[in-house]
Scaffold this active site. Structure first.
Site, PDB file in Angstrom:
ATOM      1  N   GLY A 165       0.968  -4.256   6.493  1.00 36.94           N
ATOM      2  CA  GLY A 165       0.390  -5.514   6.948  1.00 36.94           C
ATOM      3  C   GLY A 165      -0.640  -6.100   6.012  1.00 36.94           C
ATOM      4  O   GLY A 165      -0.685  -7.315   5.803  1.00 36.94           O
ATOM      5  N   THR A 166      -1.486  -5.265   5.431  1.00 32.19           N
ATOM      6  CA  THR A 166      -2.526  -5.785   4.545  1.00 32.19           C
ATOM      7  C   THR A 166      -1.919  -6.455   3.326  1.00 32.19           C
ATOM      8  O   THR A 166      -2.319  -7.571   2.954  1.00 32.19           O
ATOM      9  CB  THR A 166      -3.480  -4.656   4.121  1.00 32.19           C
ATOM     10  OG1 THR A 166      -4.191  -4.191   5.270  1.00 32.19           O
ATOM     11  CG2 THR A 166      -4.478  -5.141   3.082  1.00 32.19           C
ATOM     12  N   ASN A 180      -5.508  -7.917  18.084  1.00 30.57           N
ATOM     13  CA  ASN A 180      -5.532  -6.460  18.031  1.00 30.57           C
ATOM     14  C   ASN A 180      -6.690  -5.835  18.799  1.00 30.57           C
ATOM     15  O   ASN A 180      -6.708  -4.624  18.997  1.00 30.57           O
ATOM     16  CB  ASN A 180      -5.582  -5.992  16.566  1.00 30.57           C
ATOM     17  CG  ASN A 180      -6.768  -6.575  15.814  1.00 30.57           C
ATOM     18  OD1 ASN A 180      -6.948  -7.798  15.782  1.00 30.57           O
ATOM     19  ND2 ASN A 180      -7.588  -5.741  15.210  1.00 30.57           N
ATOM     20  N   GLN A 203       0.983  -6.620  15.582  1.00 30.47           N
ATOM     21  CA  GLN A 203       0.869  -6.060  16.932  1.00 30.47           C
ATOM     22  C   GLN A 203       1.938  -6.591  17.890  1.00 30.47           C
ATOM     23  O   GLN A 203       1.891  -6.285  19.089  1.00 30.47           O
ATOM     24  CB  GLN A 203      -0.521  -6.373  17.514  1.00 30.47           C
ATOM     25  CG  GLN A 203      -1.670  -5.721  16.795  1.00 30.47           C
ATOM     26  CD  GLN A 203      -1.765  -4.229  17.026  1.00 30.47           C
ATOM     27  OE1 GLN A 203      -1.147  -3.679  17.930  1.00 30.47           O
ATOM     28  NE2 GLN A 203      -2.543  -3.545  16.190  1.00 30.47           N
ATOM     29  N   SER A 230       4.135  -4.245   9.966  1.00 31.28           N
ATOM     30  CA  SER A 230       3.698  -2.967   9.410  1.00 31.28           C
ATOM     31  C   SER A 230       4.368  -1.842  10.176  1.00 31.28           C
ATOM     32  O   SER A 230       4.238  -1.729  11.399  1.00 31.28           O
ATOM     33  CB  SER A 230       2.172  -2.837   9.521  1.00 31.28           C
ATOM     34  OG  SER A 230       1.718  -1.692   8.833  1.00 31.28           O
ATOM     35  N   HIS A 284       3.991   1.420  10.540  1.00 30.46           N
ATOM     36  CA  HIS A 284       3.286   2.471  11.285  1.00 30.46           C
ATOM     37  C   HIS A 284       2.758   1.994  12.635  1.00 30.46           C
ATOM     38  O   HIS A 284       2.273   2.794  13.434  1.00 30.46           O
ATOM     39  CB  HIS A 284       2.158   3.077  10.450  1.00 30.46           C
ATOM     40  CG  HIS A 284       0.933   2.219  10.328  1.00 30.46           C
ATOM     41  ND1 HIS A 284      -0.200   2.440  11.067  1.00 30.46           N
ATOM     42  CD2 HIS A 284       0.663   1.151   9.545  1.00 30.46           C
ATOM     43  CE1 HIS A 284      -1.124   1.542  10.745  1.00 30.46           C
ATOM     44  NE2 HIS A 284      -0.626   0.757   9.827  1.00 30.46           N
ATOM     45  N   THR A 310       8.698  -0.138  -8.064  1.00 30.00           N
ATOM     46  CA  THR A 310       9.828   0.656  -7.597  1.00 30.00           C
ATOM     47  C   THR A 310       9.807   0.769  -6.077  1.00 30.00           C
ATOM     48  O   THR A 310       8.795   1.143  -5.486  1.00 30.00           O
ATOM     49  CB  THR A 310       9.786   2.068  -8.217  1.00 30.00           C
ATOM     50  OG1 THR A 310       9.824   1.951  -9.634  1.00 30.00           O
ATOM     51  CG2 THR A 310      10.954   2.910  -7.738  1.00 30.00           C
ATOM     52  N   CYS A 353      -9.833  -0.797  11.778  1.00 32.86           N
ATOM     53  CA  CYS A 353     -10.217  -1.103  10.402  1.00 32.86           C
ATOM     54  C   CYS A 353     -11.700  -1.417  10.265  1.00 32.86           C
ATOM     55  O   CYS A 353     -12.226  -1.466   9.167  1.00 32.86           O
ATOM     56  CB  CYS A 353      -9.384  -2.267   9.870  1.00 32.86           C
ATOM     57  SG  CYS A 353      -7.631  -1.857   9.675  1.00 32.86           S
TER      58      CYS A 353
END
Length: 383
Positions: free
Chosen positions: A69-70, A149, A178, A199, A201, A237, A325
């Site tokens: 996400g970042t 979030n 989210q 994202s 995770h 890569t 965060c």
């Protein structure tokens, strides 16, 4: 252990982990290599891209893989600025955005860009009318989250999209980190959304992987230059095992999604009702269609959020203080401050967040543990 910090990160699904491990073992080649091992890796990348696109109902040409996400938020915001700086240098974000959005936007101010901030109301919803008043002839980007979030408020994406139909040259980016599997995709991936960030995770995939939806016809500049991967837009890569695992996580997350949402909503409603019975508990989230089903933000008046987090942790119950965060700063959540919540209440806030495998039994055990901790805090309460 009861793990209720799923908005920070989810446990990787066992099937997704197996996919990651097996792909790591079997796929040796670099997708950019010309030999058959490289071609094998490329086929897996293309299959994963197509699978995610099909699940979202978009074209495979509109999916680009990232590290999460970042990176996705930074890419869209800064890439738009680089691409459209000749047309304007004005960006609009909301007052409740994740740090990956607002810090990326504010960094651009040193390069001559200007950032305007759209306010939210006392419930955490973006004021669309106020946002409309911020639009200028030199506006090039509007960036808003889909699901907040910290408190779980679902933002009026359709209404903002309708507003921006009158401004076709403005890029509209949504942070959907989210949202996947928490809301019907059709409710927020509307035809006026140009970019959406995801994202892995956050939905039981591996950390360090993600993707963006990039609507065909829109243009942004790459942030990473080099070998020309991802159609020349994101060099480096490719993380083939991570991409393949992310595709599987996306599919698993969206299987029987209506039932999963209903189950989380039921558990959320139980928790909010149970917490509301305590005199000193203040609730910042609601059990309603306007809030995502997996987030419960609340606090105990007079008790700092981090104190409650650690007290529950001692009982093997894991929650967080609003955004993971920024939780280590021990400050009031940015969303609550934007909502006008007094600082004393804001610094008491904690967040419990569910996932699609959360059970009612876990929620009931959470309340038993919470009650025990609450009773211990009684001697600290000062009216």
């Amino acid at each position: 252990m009861i793990y209720f910090d799923n908005s920070a990160t989810t446990a990787i699904h066992p099937l997704v982990l197996d996919t990651y491990v097996q792909t790591s073992r079997r796929i040796l080649g670099n997708p950019s290599s010309l030999h058959h091992l490289g071609s094998q890796a490329t086929r897996l990348l293309n299959q994963s891209r197509q699978q995610i696109a099909d699940l979202l109902g978009v074209s495979s040409e509109e999916i680009y893989f990232t590290s999460g996400g970042t990176e996705g938020n930074n890419w869209v915001i800064k890439g738009t600025a680089l691409e459209k700086k000749g047309f304007g240098k004005h960006l609009i974000i909301s007052s409740i955005e994740h740090a990956a959005v607002y810090k990326a936007a504010y960094q651009l101010e040193s390069l001559g860009f200007e950032v305007s901030v759209a306010p939210v109301d006392s419930q955490g919803f973006i004021d669309v009318e106020a946002l409309s008043q911020l639009i200028r002839p030199d506006t090039i980007l509007v960036s808003t989250m889909v699901v907040n979030n910290e408190v779980g408020s679902i933002q009026p994406i359709k209404e903002i999209g309708e507003l921006l139909k009158a401004y076709p040259t403005i890029h509209y980016h949504v942070d959907a980190v989210q949202a996947l599997g928490k809301l019907p995709i059709s409710s927020w991936l509307v035809d006026r959304v140009d970019f959406a960030t995801f994202s892995s995770h956050k939905f039981h995939g591996p950390k360090g992987t993600g993707f963006i939806f990039w609507r065909k016809g829109r243009k942004i500049q790459p942030l990473l230059n080099g070998g020309g991967q991802e159609s020349g837009q994101r060099s480096g890569t490719e993380n083939v095992p991570g991409v393949v695992a992310t595709a599987r996580a996306t599919r698993l997350q969206l299987e029987e999604v209506a039932e999963k949402i209903a189950r989380q909503s039921q558990i959320q409603a139980y928790l909010i009702d149970a917490l509301s019975q305590y005199e000193r508990v203040v609730l910042f989230s609601k059990a309603s269609a306007n809030y995502a089903p997996h987030i419960i933000c609340f606090g105990i008046k007079g008790i700092k959020g981090e104190v409650l987090v650690h007290a529950l942790e001692e009982k093997e119950v894991i929650i967080s203080t609003t955004s993971a965060c920024s939780s280590r700063s021990h400050q009031e959540g940015g969303t609550l401050k934007a909502m006008g919540v007094p600082t004393e209440l804001g610094t008491s806030a904690v967040r419990a967040s569910l996932n699609s495998q959360t059970t009612m039994a876990e929620a009931e055990q959470f309340m038993i543990t919470f009650n025990h901790v609450y009773q211990k805090f009684q001697q600290l309460f000062i009216d």
